[in-house]
Design a protein around this motif. Structure first.
Motif, PDB file in Angstrom:
ATOM      1  N   PHE A 233      35.532  96.813  57.371  1.00 21.68           N
ATOM      2  CA  PHE A 233      35.474  96.118  58.654  1.00 21.68           C
ATOM      3  C   PHE A 233      35.713  94.626  58.429  1.00 21.68           C
ATOM      4  O   PHE A 233      35.087  94.013  57.559  1.00 21.68           O
ATOM      5  N   TYR A 234      36.634  94.062  59.231  1.00 20.81           N
ATOM      6  CA  TYR A 234      36.976  92.645  59.114  1.00 20.81           C
ATOM      7  C   TYR A 234      36.653  91.915  60.416  1.00 20.81           C
ATOM      8  O   TYR A 234      36.862  92.445  61.508  1.00 20.81           O
ATOM      9  N   LEU A 235      36.162  90.687  60.269  1.00 18.76           N
ATOM     10  CA  LEU A 235      35.864  89.832  61.411  1.00 18.76           C
ATOM     11  C   LEU A 235      36.341  88.426  61.070  1.00 18.76           C
ATOM     12  O   LEU A 235      36.033  87.906  59.985  1.00 18.76           O
ATOM     13  N   ASN A 236      37.111  87.839  61.995  1.00 19.10           N
ATOM     14  CA  ASN A 236      37.728  86.527  61.744  1.00 19.10           C
ATOM     15  C   ASN A 236      38.544  86.549  60.451  1.00 19.10           C
ATOM     16  O   ASN A 236      38.540  85.588  59.665  1.00 19.10           O
ATOM     17  N   ASN A 237      39.230  87.697  60.244  1.00 15.44           N
ATOM     18  CA  ASN A 237      40.093  87.909  59.077  1.00 15.44           C
ATOM     19  C   ASN A 237      39.342  87.926  57.753  1.00 15.44           C
ATOM     20  O   ASN A 237      39.953  87.820  56.688  1.00 15.44           O
ATOM     21  N   GLU A 238      38.022  88.056  57.793  1.00 15.28           N
ATOM     22  CA  GLU A 238      37.221  88.099  56.571  1.00 15.28           C
ATOM     23  C   GLU A 238      36.513  89.443  56.456  1.00 15.28           C
ATOM     24  O   GLU A 238      36.038  90.004  57.449  1.00 15.28           O
ATOM     25  N   LEU A 239      36.446  89.955  55.226  1.00 13.44           N
ATOM     26  CA  LEU A 239      35.783  91.224  54.984  1.00 13.44           C
ATOM     27  C   LEU A 239      34.283  91.082  55.241  1.00 13.44           C
ATOM     28  O   LEU A 239      33.612  90.245  54.660  1.00 13.44           O
ATOM     29  N   VAL A 240      33.774  91.925  56.150  1.00 13.32           N
ATOM     30  CA  VAL A 240      32.351  91.890  56.492  1.00 13.32           C
ATOM     31  C   VAL A 240      31.612  93.056  55.835  1.00 13.32           C
ATOM     32  O   VAL A 240      30.496  92.893  55.332  1.00 13.32           O
ATOM     33  N   TYR A 241      32.230  94.214  55.846  1.00 14.73           N
ATOM     34  CA  TYR A 241      31.576  95.391  55.259  1.00 14.73           C
ATOM     35  C   TYR A 241      32.626  96.332  54.689  1.00 14.73           C
ATOM     36  O   TYR A 241      33.653  96.599  55.314  1.00 14.73           O
ATOM     37  N   GLU A 242      32.366  96.833  53.491  1.00 17.64           N
ATOM     38  CA  GLU A 242      33.215  97.834  52.862  1.00 17.64           C
ATOM     39  C   GLU A 242      32.320  98.916  52.286  1.00 17.64           C
ATOM     40  O   GLU A 242      31.413  98.639  51.513  1.00 17.64           O
TER      41      GLU A 242
END
Length: 265
Positions: A233-242
């Motif tokens: 899951f990405y938010l603001n083009n940054e990885l939040v959860y993998e």
């Protein structure tokens, strides 16, 4: 991401085939008007012969062609067209008593070839037929305002096609037995990509990518329309959860975070 040129090209390819059928149907309509104007009506004997399924054609009459006539059948149906070997063959118009109308090609009393069928529920199909069923390239314009254009098999959406909802959102991809099944992409009314990946029974199922907005997306496994399995899951083009997901929620040790927090509390 907007609709690609590939899909626009595919739609135009399908549409060209549909427009060619419309031109043919227009000619059949002209023949119908001429036949009605001339009052070319079939005799009662000709109608009875056509209605009799057990009627046998003698050798001398085989290949006999009867020009365009109006056939008023005993059940209230009406056929305007040609007869070959005592069957509807060639181009014609058949109107059913219940309000269904077919304009197009016939083969041995069945819709076979290309034509337009207007159903009693106001749905309209323009396309190819095989042995009385919608098969080949065709377009269905639904009374709801939705539209499908693409491949059909045995009366159902099958193969590659494009489905457009009345609100402007679009699905482009594979169908099976009337449902989105296989690889496909879904776009919103502005042509922005929402989801691309595998489908099953009209739901995201398998590997796919779901996009909410620029910089916010999920990529991974789906099950019955839910994020389920391994994914990121990405938010603001940054990885939040993998990691692992369970029915739309991040999962640790096969439990969602909500389930874990409930035990802690």
């Amino acid at each position: 991401m907007n609709l690609s040129k590939e899909y626009i090209s595919l739609y135009n390819e399908y549409l060209k085939a549909i427009n060619d059928i419309k031109k043919e149907v227009k000619l059949i309509r002209t023949i119908q008007k001429i036949t009605i104007k001339r009052k070319e009506r079939a005799t009662q004997e000709e109608i009875l012969e056509l209605e009799d399924e057990n009627y046998m054609i003698d050798e001398a009459s085989k290949g006999k062609k009867v020009g365009n006539k109006i056939y008023n059948f005993s059940n209230g149906d009406v056929y305007i067209g040609k007869i070959i070997d005592n069957k509807m063959n060639g181009k014609g118009i058949y109107t059913f008593l219940e309000g269904i109308e077919y304009i197009g090609e016939f083969k041995d009393n069945m819709k076979d070839g290309s034509g337009i069928c207007k159903f009693s529920n106001d749905n309209e199909y323009i396309g190819e037929f095989k042995e009385d069923t919608m098969s080949g390239i065709g377009q269905m314009i639904y009374a709801s305002g939705n539209e499908y254009i693409g491949n059909w098999l045995s009366g159902k959406r099958n193969g590659k096609g494009i489905y457009k909802w009345h609100d402007g959102s679009i699905y482009v991809g594979e169908f099976k037995n009337n449902k989105m099944d296989g690889y496909g992409e879904c776009f919103d009314l502005n042509g922005n990509l929402i989801y691309k990946g595998q489908w099953k029974n009209n739901l995201a199922n398998g590997e796919g990518k779901y996009i909410w907005e620029d910089g916010k997306w999920y990529e991974g496994e789906f099950l019955h329309g839910k994020r389920h399995g391994k994914g990121t899951f990405y938010l603001n083009n940054e990885l939040v959860y993998e990691g692992t997901w369970k029915f739309d929620k991040p999962s640790i040790f096969n439990r969602t975070l909500d389930e874990i927090f409930s035990f802690i509390i």
